[in-house]
Design a protein around this motif. Structure first.
Motif, PDB file in Angstrom:
ATOM      1  N   MET A 129     -27.958 -19.195  22.949  1.00  0.00           N
ATOM      2  CA  MET A 129     -27.109 -20.228  23.766  1.00  0.00           C
ATOM      3  C   MET A 129     -26.276 -21.102  22.900  1.00  0.00           C
ATOM      4  O   MET A 129     -25.202 -21.279  23.265  1.00  0.00           O
ATOM      5  N   SER A 174     -22.380 -20.799  22.763  1.00  0.00           N
ATOM      6  CA  SER A 174     -21.553 -22.191  23.312  1.00  0.00           C
ATOM      7  C   SER A 174     -20.450 -22.401  22.102  1.00  0.00           C
ATOM      8  O   SER A 174     -19.708 -23.029  22.146  1.00  0.00           O
ATOM      9  N   PRO A 186     -13.261 -17.888  30.347  1.00  0.00           N
ATOM     10  CA  PRO A 186     -14.506 -18.289  31.370  1.00  0.00           C
ATOM     11  C   PRO A 186     -15.708 -18.371  30.725  1.00  0.00           C
ATOM     12  O   PRO A 186     -16.232 -17.454  30.381  1.00  0.00           O
ATOM     13  N   TYR A 187     -16.396 -19.487  31.018  1.00  0.00           N
ATOM     14  CA  TYR A 187     -17.733 -19.710  30.217  1.00  0.00           C
ATOM     15  C   TYR A 187     -18.721 -18.626  30.709  1.00  0.00           C
ATOM     16  O   TYR A 187     -19.344 -17.995  30.142  1.00  0.00           O
ATOM     17  N   SER A 188     -19.166 -18.821  32.002  1.00  0.00           N
ATOM     18  CA  SER A 188     -20.411 -17.712  32.613  1.00  0.00           C
ATOM     19  C   SER A 188     -19.871 -16.457  32.571  1.00  0.00           C
ATOM     20  O   SER A 188     -21.000 -15.651  32.231  1.00  0.00           O
ATOM     21  N   ASP A 189     -18.582 -16.144  32.875  1.00  0.00           N
ATOM     22  CA  ASP A 189     -18.255 -14.847  32.863  1.00  0.00           C
ATOM     23  C   ASP A 189     -18.455 -14.090  31.493  1.00  0.00           C
ATOM     24  O   ASP A 189     -18.976 -13.157  31.298  1.00  0.00           O
ATOM     25  N   PHE A 234     -20.386 -15.203  29.193  1.00  0.00           N
ATOM     26  CA  PHE A 234     -21.846 -15.170  29.058  1.00  0.00           C
ATOM     27  C   PHE A 234     -22.567 -13.928  29.427  1.00  0.00           C
ATOM     28  O   PHE A 234     -23.083 -13.301  28.513  1.00  0.00           O
ATOM     29  N   TYR A 235     -22.345 -13.575  30.617  1.00  0.00           N
ATOM     30  CA  TYR A 235     -22.813 -12.347  31.361  1.00  0.00           C
ATOM     31  C   TYR A 235     -22.124 -10.936  30.636  1.00  0.00           C
ATOM     32  O   TYR A 235     -22.978 -10.202  30.285  1.00  0.00           O
ATOM     33  N   ARG A 248     -24.007 -10.649  27.319  1.00  0.00           N
ATOM     34  CA  ARG A 248     -25.195 -10.322  27.399  1.00  0.00           C
ATOM     35  C   ARG A 248     -25.131  -8.632  27.631  1.00  0.00           C
ATOM     36  O   ARG A 248     -26.008  -7.998  27.074  1.00  0.00           O
TER      37      ARG A 248
END
Lengths: 467, 476
Positions: free
Chosen positions: A124, A128, A139-142, A144-145, A148
């Protein structure tokens, strides 16, 4: 000598060109022991081999890319990396050239499963940091996924167990290439690479066409696959391809030129050359020795044949292959019914192809992507010319490469162009003399350049040289 | 609870003094009404019993009956109230209002039968008359309904209606008592009957409020049941929280200061009375949380999670996170300061009031009041911290907090009540609350220090459903 062959999504789970080549190679080298490192997409395929493995295959290790999805969350996994390792992992997350040796060592010494890294504070923090410094507007969460899902199979393979071998031979880049790099690094043994198609180029084309990847991330995924290619290109002692233009592409995308070599496919020429000429029966029989898969574009083939039958009613089409994609196969059959075609035969996979070739006048191949298709070579060995789409090595096979004066062995058509394919088919349908002459050209070509013993001998020498 | 908070917040923003007083009153009624109502019933009934000439023992027994019914119903419903509230919140979020009322019936169906059996077993040990036993049982069951209805009422924004229901309850109970006394004199059972009637009216009125607000549908009464398994930790949290809050009172009922008032009923009036008054100290923080902290915080919270769930870049997510946490910690600090001031005020005024009421001569009552007020003040602040943790779905930390709270209260209270001097009996709860406050603060700090890790990275690597799986790259 023991050679470990590394496959991704092909042998021994599926029939096809790569699988046939692999099976024939292993069978033709009975004095060499083989281990198989196999990567498949879904774990339900475990052990479901469509080939009976030759006796000189000593062991198989199977890894499936959906297995890590079942990983239960580790309770607060802790990872410890040096600053240099952290920097290389960051580069890997950004899909840039990175030092995989450092990364492999870094993950293999951790006490948690490598894929648990994606659930850790350390990941993380790195992620970040990347989002803050480099991907400021993404886009941060997109992201991230996406990161992953991209890194999960990579990390899963980081701690993979490898069979003992004297040499590790990847049959594609991608995940197979990565696993080979890991095996070579851990054991210190040399690694080889053979590409039938150029994996990273194929993924690039798929990504561009795909609708399941957001446009924002297509480039990232393309870079990811090029990163995996680069990893094995830099470490393999020898990089082979099937034909010259493929070898050039490898060099263009980073393979060191001095390690690149062409080893063409080879077929059992004596077996196929026993096929006698077809007895005239008033029909022109066109064969397609292909499996029902979207990559073979059988629907375009059916449309092209429909157009042929409008001006040449006495044509028959034989589609000779298994239903690899059942849904697609059913759609093709439905298309045949919809077009009212009565002269399309679909008998499934044929075990005695040389005998079946005696029923055919020429063959057709409408693939969207190919390497050096064995089906064309076998067709030539049987004295049958071919109409093929202009993909992979097909042009070189039909017209011959530099120094090959045997003449044309068929026609080349534009991929996905049913009309062009139909026109080329009609040229042959309307000229039995061309069928005979082109068939003879093809036979000579196959006899001189594409015999299996030559191919096997080249690989034997390669293994001996490397080991 | 956010629904009520936003509505009350509008009142607070009005400039007139009366609007602010009304807002404070309404918020107090909503958040603490049922328990305060219970205390009011106890005092009303015992006061009237005294007026009608019941003996001190009988009055204490009456008080114990009502108190036991309140406690038992609170503990029982506490095992499912949080998961049910979560279910209702999810229904409201998904705009499936028609599933809400059936879940109330479902949760009543789950709780009432076993509760009735257990409480009846307890009552039968006292060998009361059939009428008294039945009335006790009815009282217990009605209180179970009320506790379960409270979660639903918090979504109903008709706070006037809610307050009216309490007024009607007390009024109905009082009138019933007067009427029954006319016909039957000071019979023991009329006091219980008045409570049953009062609470019965409240249950009916609450149902009418709930029906007015939610669409009704006869289907899916037990659709909430999977939530009991899925959110089992919430069941534990509710149970442990009640244990922590009230177990010290139960322990006092079996301690050296307990009084056997009849049957299986034991009380400790010198402990119960200061405990009930001390509980009022929690109102300040609870009201503040509902009206200010939860509303202002909720806006920032929505903004932060909205940023995470949308295509916001990292710098924006970080900015929203910092804003949210700044508001949260500022509100926590403000609530803590208010609580300290209130506690100081309560301690100074309360001690004087106790002395004036004639309790002051007993040093231990004063010390109980002081330690319990301090304890409940710390409990209130800790409870607010855990509510914020629940906002982040950090149920694991809240479970730890409440386990330490419950365990700390039970262990320290049991030890002190067994071996310690009488005047220190309230210290057990105070110690438990102190540990509760400490642990809940630490857990919230740790969790919010690395929020994206907690919210994103700790979640399992998700399973892709088959129909969403990308096509495997075609191989030649």
């Amino acid at each position: 000598m023991r050679i470990c062959l590394v496959f991704e999504g092909s042998y021994p789970y599926l029939f096809g060109g790569v699988s046939s080549w692999a099976h024939q190679l292993i069978s033709a080298l009975p004095d060499i022991e083989f281990s198989l490192l196999l990567i498949g997409p879904k774990k339900e395929k475990r052990g479901q081999f469509v080939y009976e493995l030759p006796a000189n295959v000593i062991e198989t290790y199977e890894y499936f890319l959906d297995e890590p999805l079942d990983t239960k969350p580790s309770s607060r996994p802790r990872f410890s990396f040096s600053p240099e390792e952290t920097e290389e992992i960051r580069k890997m997350l950004l899909c840039r050239d990175c030092n995989f040796d450092l990364i492999i060592n870094a993950f293999r010494r951790q006490k948690y499963p490598a894929e648990a890294f994606l659930q850790s504070r350390e990941f993380m923090a790195m992620f970040s940091g990347i989002m803050q410094d480099t991907l400021r507007l993404a886009p941060y969460s997109d992201t991230f996924y996406m990161e992953r899902s991209m890194m999960l199979p990579v990390l899963y393979l980081m701690q993979a167990k490898n069979p003992k071998a004297d040499c590790y031979h990847a049959i594609s880049t991608g995940y197979a290439g990565l696993l080979t790099v890991i095996a070579g690094h851990v054991t210190g043994k040399p690694i080889l690479l053979t590409e039938h198609g150029i994996y990273s180029r194929e993924r690039e084309e798929e990504m561009i066409r795909s609708d399941w990847v957001s446009a924002d991330y297509k480039k990232h995924w393309i870079d990811f696959f090029y990163m995996l290619s680069g990893a094995i290109y830099q470490r393999a002692v020898k990089i082979t391809s099937l034909f010259a233009s493929a070898s050039q592409i490898q060099k263009d995308i980073g393979a060191p030129a001095d390690r690149c070599e062409v080893i063409s496919n080879g077929i059992d020429f004596p077996k196929f050359s026993t096929a006698r000429a077809k007895k005239p029966d008033g029909f022109i029989d066109i064969g397609a020795a292909v499996r029902f898969a979207k990559i073979k574009d059988i629907k375009t083939m059916i449309y092209a044949f429909y157009e042929v039958t409008q001006s040449f009613p006495n044509a028959r089409l034989h589609i000779l292959g298994p239903d690899e994609d059942k849904k697609y196969a059913d759609e093709c059959r439905e298309l045949v019914r919809y077009l009212g075609l009565t002269n399309v035969l679909m008998p499934g996979r044929i075990s005695d192809m040389p005998a079946y070739y005696e029923k055919l006048d020429f063959t057709i191949l409408t693939s969207l992507s190919e390497g050096q298709p064995l089906t064309l070579l076998e067709s030539f060995a049987a004295g049958r010319p071919a109409v093929a789409t202009d993909v992979g090595c097909c042009r070189e096979l039909i017209f011959g490469s530099k120094g090959d004066d045997f003449g044309m062995a068929g026609y080349i058509a534009h991929p996905m162009d049913a009309h062009d394919i139909a026109e080329k088919m009609l040229l042959l349908c309307n000229s039995p003399e061309d069928i005979k002459a082109f068939g003879e050209n093809g036979r000579k070509r196959a006899e001189k350049y594409y015999q299996r013993p030559d191919m096997v001998e080249k690989y034997r020498k390669l293994y001996e040289e490397v080991v | 609870m956010a629904g009520i908070g936003f509505e009350l917040n509008k009142l607070f923003k009005e400039k007139s003094f009366s609007a602010k007083v009304r807002a404070l009153g309404y918020s107090g009624i909503v958040v603490a009404g049922p328990l305060v109502l219970g205390i009011a019933f106890v005092f009303m009934v015992t006061f009237m019993a005294g007026k009608y000439g019941l003996s001190l023992t009988d009055r204490m027994l009456l008080s114990a009956m009502i108190t036991y019914a309140i406690m038992a119903s609170l503990f029982l419903t506490g095992t499912i109230s949080l998961p049910v509230t979560r279910y209702v919140s999810d229904c409201l979020y998904k705009e499936e209002d028609e599933n809400v009322i059936p879940s109330l019936y479902g949760s009543l169906a789950v709780i009432l039968p076993p509760g009735a059996v257990l409480y009846l077993i307890f009552l039968l040990q006292s060998k009361f008359s059939f009428t008294v036993t039945l009335l006790n049982l009815m009282l217990f069951l009605l209180l179970c309904c009320i506790w379960l209805q409270t979660g639903y009422l918090s979504a109903v924004k008709d706070y006037r209606g809610i307050m009216l229901s309490y007024v009607i309850a007390i009024g109905a109970a009082f009138l019933t008592l007067l009427l029954l006394h006319l016909f039957f004199g000071a019979a023991y059972w009329i006091f219980l009957m008045s409570c049953v009637v009062g609470y019965g009216c409240q249950v009916l009125f609450a149902f009418s409020l709930i029906y007015d607000f939610f669409d009704s549908d006869e289907k899916g009464a037990f659709a909430f049941l999977p939530y009991l398994k899925k959110y089992f930790s919430l069941s534990l949290i509710g149970t442990l929280s009640n244990i922590g809050s009230f177990s010290h009172i139960l322990l006092a009922w079996r301690s050296r200061i307990s009084v056997h008032v009849g049957g299986a009923f034991y009380t400790s009036p010198y402990y119960d009375v200061p405990a009930f008054y001390a509980y009022l100290a929690t109102l300040v923080t609870t009201i503040f949380f509902v009206t200010r902290a939860e509303t202002a915080f909720f806006e920032k919270y929505s903004a932060y999670f909205g940023a995470l769930n949308s295509a916001a870049p990292y710098y924006f997510v970080k900015e929203k996170r910092e804003q949210m946490l700044t508001v949260m910690w500022a509100d926590i600090l403000q609530a803590a300061v208010l609580q300290v001031l209130t506690t100081a005020g309560m301690l100074s005024i309360g001690v004087i009031l106790f002395e004036r009421a004639g309790f002051g001569i007993l040093v231990q009552i004063r010390s109980y009041f002081i330690s319990l007020t301090l304890g409940y003040s710390m409990y209130a602040t800790a409870n607010m911290l855990t509510l914020f943790s629940m906002y982040f779905a950090d149920y694991k930390s809240v479970l730890i907090d409440d386990s330490i709270f419950a365990g700390g209260v039970i262990v320290s209270t049991a030890l002190i009540m067994t071996y310690g001097p009488l005047r220190l009996f309230g210290l057990g709860f105070c110690l438990g609350a102190f540990f509760y406050l400490l642990v809940s603060y630490i857990n919230l700090r740790v969790y919010t220090a690395n929020l994206e890790y907690e919210v994103l990275a700790k979640k399992p690597l998700c399973r892709i459903r088959k129909e969403e799986a990308p096509a495997c790259p075609e191989k030649t």
